[in-house]
Design a protein around this motif. Sequence first.
Motif, PDB file in Angstrom:
ATOM      1  N   SER A  11       0.806  -1.215   0.000  1.00 45.03           N
ATOM      2  CA  SER A  11       0.000   0.000   0.000  1.00 45.03           C
ATOM      3  C   SER A  11       0.842   1.270   0.000  1.00 45.03           C
ATOM      4  O   SER A  11       0.344   2.347  -0.323  1.00 45.03           O
ATOM      5  CB  SER A  11      -0.922   0.021   1.230  1.00 45.03           C
ATOM      6  OG  SER A  11      -0.166   0.196   2.420  1.00 45.03           O
ATOM      7  N   HIS A  59      -8.797   6.366   8.383  1.00 43.63           N
ATOM      8  CA  HIS A  59      -9.838   5.969   7.442  1.00 43.63           C
ATOM      9  C   HIS A  59     -10.619   4.813   8.074  1.00 43.63           C
ATOM     10  O   HIS A  59     -10.747   3.734   7.500  1.00 43.63           O
ATOM     11  CB  HIS A  59      -9.214   5.551   6.107  1.00 43.63           C
ATOM     12  CG  HIS A  59      -8.427   6.643   5.440  1.00 43.63           C
ATOM     13  ND1 HIS A  59      -9.025   7.716   4.816  1.00 43.63           N
ATOM     14  CD2 HIS A  59      -7.087   6.834   5.325  1.00 43.63           C
ATOM     15  CE1 HIS A  59      -8.095   8.509   4.320  1.00 43.63           C
ATOM     16  NE2 HIS A  59      -6.909   7.999   4.628  1.00 43.63           N
ATOM     17  N   LEU A  62     -13.258   2.325   6.666  1.00 41.84           N
ATOM     18  CA  LEU A  62     -12.841   1.118   5.952  1.00 41.84           C
ATOM     19  C   LEU A  62     -12.419   0.018   6.908  1.00 41.84           C
ATOM     20  O   LEU A  62     -12.426  -1.160   6.544  1.00 41.84           O
ATOM     21  CB  LEU A  62     -11.679   1.445   5.003  1.00 41.84           C
ATOM     22  CG  LEU A  62     -11.949   2.517   3.937  1.00 41.84           C
ATOM     23  CD1 LEU A  62     -10.677   2.788   3.140  1.00 41.84           C
ATOM     24  CD2 LEU A  62     -13.072   2.087   3.024  1.00 41.84           C
ATOM     25  N   HIS A 136      -6.448   5.020   0.140  1.00 40.55           N
ATOM     26  CA  HIS A 136      -7.804   4.878   0.663  1.00 40.55           C
ATOM     27  C   HIS A 136      -8.779   5.933   0.160  1.00 40.55           C
ATOM     28  O   HIS A 136      -9.983   5.783   0.314  1.00 40.55           O
ATOM     29  CB  HIS A 136      -7.780   4.923   2.194  1.00 40.55           C
ATOM     30  CG  HIS A 136      -6.942   3.849   2.807  1.00 40.55           C
ATOM     31  ND1 HIS A 136      -7.149   2.514   2.552  1.00 40.55           N
ATOM     32  CD2 HIS A 136      -5.877   3.921   3.646  1.00 40.55           C
ATOM     33  CE1 HIS A 136      -6.251   1.795   3.223  1.00 40.55           C
ATOM     34  NE2 HIS A 136      -5.479   2.627   3.878  1.00 40.55           N
ATOM     35  N   GLN A 137      -8.276   7.026  -0.417  1.00 41.08           N
ATOM     36  CA  GLN A 137      -9.179   8.024  -0.976  1.00 41.08           C
ATOM     37  C   GLN A 137      -8.476   8.718  -2.145  1.00 41.08           C
ATOM     38  O   GLN A 137      -7.277   8.977  -2.087  1.00 41.08           O
ATOM     39  CB  GLN A 137      -9.624   9.052   0.078  1.00 41.08           C
ATOM     40  CG  GLN A 137      -8.515   9.924   0.657  1.00 41.08           C
ATOM     41  CD  GLN A 137      -9.046  10.900   1.705  1.00 41.08           C
ATOM     42  OE1 GLN A 137      -9.843  10.534   2.549  1.00 41.08           O
ATOM     43  NE2 GLN A 137      -8.580  12.134   1.644  1.00 41.08           N
ATOM     44  N   PRO A 212      -6.953  -2.870   2.752  1.00 40.44           N
ATOM     45  CA  PRO A 212      -6.354  -2.553   4.037  1.00 40.44           C
ATOM     46  C   PRO A 212      -5.595  -3.700   4.662  1.00 40.44           C
ATOM     47  O   PRO A 212      -4.658  -3.483   5.408  1.00 40.44           O
ATOM     48  CB  PRO A 212      -7.568  -2.148   4.887  1.00 40.44           C
ATOM     49  CG  PRO A 212      -8.601  -1.708   3.901  1.00 40.44           C
ATOM     50  CD  PRO A 212      -8.387  -2.553   2.700  1.00 40.44           C
TER      51      PRO A 212
END
Length: 221
Positions: A11, A59, A62, A136-137, A212
């Motif tokens: 990630s 976040h 999520l 994540h966004q 995630p």
Amino acid sequence: MLFRILHDERSGELSYVLADNDAREAVVLDPRSRDLPVLQALLGERDLRLRWVLRTHQHDQLLPQELDRLRSLGAPVVQCEVSEGARAVRDGEWLPFGHEFLRVLSTPGHTAGCLSFAWRDRVFCGGLLAVDACPHQPHPADPAALWDSITQRIFTLPDETLLFAGHEQRARAVSTVLEQRRWHPFFARQTRDAFLARVAALPTHAAGAATPASGRNTQSA
């Protein structure tokens, strides 16, 4: 002093551990709950007491159990969003660990109430510089606030200030204020209106966002 980086290669997410070895007190910045075994082993190996769990942003929509899992570390969780089990802090507040201190900087924009944490010549700024690189966004929650946070809070710091990101930026984990002020692709030589227009044109969904639970960690000094 102890300084460690935890890096999720999949990630690009980064976490940090700081410790005053003499006082045997530590803080962790932007930890992920899947790293708990690594963090607990690191703390136990050096007989360190965890003083703070510091989150520049989160976040949790999520990962709804993330906060509860981080609380299991046994230290106060500091974050920007008011939530049961987390402590809110003020801009400019000092957080002690051992003989050291971190200073809280209010830097909203990536998420609505992001925090940064300044220590010595370093600032841990989470996703503040990511703009379109957060897994994540796809774009900032509040672009106008982000512009102000970057130009008025971060870029006004001394040129040599080291900036530690929460998301790997084009294979970079650390940069300087001077470097970002001159060459950041969204902020360097840009006007506020041009920045806002560029952010507005970003896609609404992140392509290839990491899940995630994926990734593995490496440590470096």
